[in-house]
Design a protein around this motif. Sequence first.
Motif, PDB file in Angstrom:
ATOM      1  N   ARG A  28       0.844  -1.190   0.000  1.00  0.00           N
ATOM      2  CA  ARG A  28       0.000   0.000   0.000  1.00  0.00           C
ATOM      3  C   ARG A  28       0.879   1.239   0.000  1.00  0.00           C
ATOM      4  NH1 ARG A  28      -4.331  -0.480   4.464  1.00  0.00           N
ATOM      5  NH2 ARG A  28      -5.507   0.716   2.966  1.00  0.00           N
TER       6      ARG A  28
ATOM      7  N   ASP B 133      -2.830   5.785  -0.257  1.00  0.00           N
ATOM      8  CA  ASP B 133      -3.783   4.817   0.273  1.00  0.00           C
ATOM      9  C   ASP B 133      -3.771   4.835   1.803  1.00  0.00           C
ATOM     10  OD1 ASP B 133      -5.719   2.859  -0.148  1.00  0.00           O
ATOM     11  OD2 ASP B 133      -4.277   1.244   0.104  1.00  0.00           O
TER      12      ASP B 133
ATOM     13  N   GLN C 175      -6.719   5.921   4.393  1.00  0.00           N
ATOM     14  CA  GLN C 175      -7.171   5.004   5.437  1.00  0.00           C
ATOM     15  C   GLN C 175      -7.139   5.687   6.799  1.00  0.00           C
ATOM     16  OE1 GLN C 175      -5.883   0.688   5.817  1.00  0.00           O
ATOM     17  NE2 GLN C 175      -4.748   1.569   7.508  1.00  0.00           N
TER      18      GLN C 175
ATOM     19  N   SER D 176     -10.829  -2.084   4.704  1.00  0.00           N
ATOM     20  CA  SER D 176     -10.446  -1.995   3.292  1.00  0.00           C
ATOM     21  C   SER D 176     -11.677  -1.911   2.400  1.00  0.00           C
ATOM     22  CB  SER D 176      -9.593  -3.203   2.895  1.00  0.00           C
ATOM     23  OG  SER D 176      -8.402  -3.232   3.651  1.00  0.00           O
TER      24      SER D 176
ATOM     25  N   THR E 252     -12.834   1.259  -0.021  1.00  0.00           N
ATOM     26  CA  THR E 252     -13.175   1.150  -1.443  1.00  0.00           C
ATOM     27  C   THR E 252     -14.516   1.826  -1.723  1.00  0.00           C
ATOM     28  OG1 THR E 252     -11.962  -0.938  -1.637  1.00  0.00           O
ATOM     29  CG2 THR E 252     -13.617  -0.482  -3.326  1.00  0.00           C
TER      30      THR E 252
ATOM     31  N   LYS F 288     -14.147   5.601  -1.681  1.00  0.00           N
ATOM     32  CA  LYS F 288     -13.516   6.065  -2.914  1.00  0.00           C
ATOM     33  C   LYS F 288     -14.550   6.150  -4.034  1.00  0.00           C
ATOM     34  CE  LYS F 288      -8.759   4.469  -2.205  1.00  0.00           C
ATOM     35  NZ  LYS F 288      -7.725   3.490  -2.624  1.00  0.00           N
TER      36      LYS F 288
ATOM     37  N   THR G 228      -8.278  12.149  -1.953  1.00  0.00           N
ATOM     38  CA  THR G 228      -7.243  11.433  -2.708  1.00  0.00           C
ATOM     39  C   THR G 228      -6.393  12.389  -3.539  1.00  0.00           C
ATOM     40  OG1 THR G 228      -8.838  11.052  -4.492  1.00  0.00           O
ATOM     41  CG2 THR G 228      -8.596   9.309  -2.838  1.00  0.00           C
TER      42      THR G 228
END
Length: 505
Positions: free
Chosen positions: A20, A24, A28, A356, A360, A363, A370
């Motif tokens: 990662r 990322d 997180q 995780s 996702t 996102k 980001t």
Amino acid sequence: MAQKKPSRVSPRLPRGFVDRDAADLRAQQQMLDVIRNVYERYGFEPVETPMFEYTDALGKFLPDSDRPNEGVFSLVDDDEQWMSLRYDLTAPLARYVAENYEALPKPYRSYRAGYVFRNEKPGPGRFRQFMQFDADIVGAPNVSADAEMAMMMADTMEALGIPRGQYVIRVNNRKVLDGILDAIGLEGDQPRRLTVLRALDKFDKFGTEGVSLLLGKGRLDESGGKGDFTKGAELAPDVIERVLAIFDADGLKGVGGAFAGQAGVDAGLAELTSIEESCRTAGYDADRVKIDPSVVRGLEYYTGPVFEAELLFDVTNEKGEVVRFGSVGGGGRYDGLVSRFMSQPVPATGFSIGVSRLQTALKNLGRLDTAERPGPVVVTVMDRDRMADYQRMATTLRNALNAPGQPIVPVEVFQGNPKQFGKQLQYADRRNAPVVVIQGADEKAAAKVQVKDLIEGKRIAETIGDNAEWREARAGQELVDETHLVQTVRAILDRHAAARGGQQS
């Protein structure tokens, strides 16, 4: 005889694991901070348990596994005792509470985030290492604690920017499910009980027709041209009709109409009624917390209410199919787990977020930051013998530019080979550096320093077509007194921040 060259080790990532990058990990951490804030507003406090536990302490509770011990990574320590990497965060918590029971306040509210490990065959979206973020209340026997868990999960979804209508917290009760299985004559028939539970769990995906097939002879899945056949529970048609009746009405009515009078069902329905009343009174309507008889959690240690956080928006999967995103977390009441270590019953309830998977989802919704971050201010090296000078400049900038409570401004001295200055600028460019600081022998003698605004330099360079003109322009570069280094760099960074703010608005 020629000496044999040593063989090189091939760099290869183990299957089922992922590397990662910085973006990322930052995204997180942003998400974890939001979740942690919600948990702490409800009075939960952090605790951490190790990744390894003695294998017998973990127990045999892996989801949907006929051979649970095959699903963990294990080794024998030097005391010849089996240890295993944890497969979830709840079993280690049960051990921790039992070991420290007298010292802990009861009920004990805790949260923890950490990696868990499954020794299973990896596949698309299925990893052997992944992160969970749990919250649990140990020592609370009343289902009001379960209602609070459901409400906290709804608050978490909204704090993360998932609007109402795009998520729902679904609630069921294992007592209801177990009572239904007993009522249709499957007492003690563990394989068929599991098949029925798996069929009910597919209601959102396959609907009444698909579940009916899975409760009967079985279902042929022809998606993707595979033609996979799933063997059914082989229930009689009248029994299938009775089971499917639990979906005929919203929430509690379908179950009550089909199975009222069954002891386990009645007890579970009473708890669900209490949870529903608590949620509605607190302002959590059915669009946020919904009683749903199709919810089935896989772990066998659940003893009462079970929950699932489901995201309702559509995404395109790895096969190119448009599907509902689905579950990002779940949990429930596990009144027997801590008691495995003690001579007294210890009630408990908890919830686990799949970090995780949730990341996702966020996102997909555009809810995570980001955007590429500015890189470090780079102090270049013109003379190896003056490294102490360059480190002094970097220290001065670090101390001056990093005020408490403000975003971090990284500052670094170039530590590669300083022979070719152009390579240093290439490095700064690849690091997305906004500014470089340059001081050669001439600048040092004059107590000056060159400050180059790389972002402005790129903008100016786009308007200049001639190399000679570009060199003459010294795009974005200014010579300042060494005593003005900090204020010059700060002014450039402030200008960039203002430009980013204008673009965002």
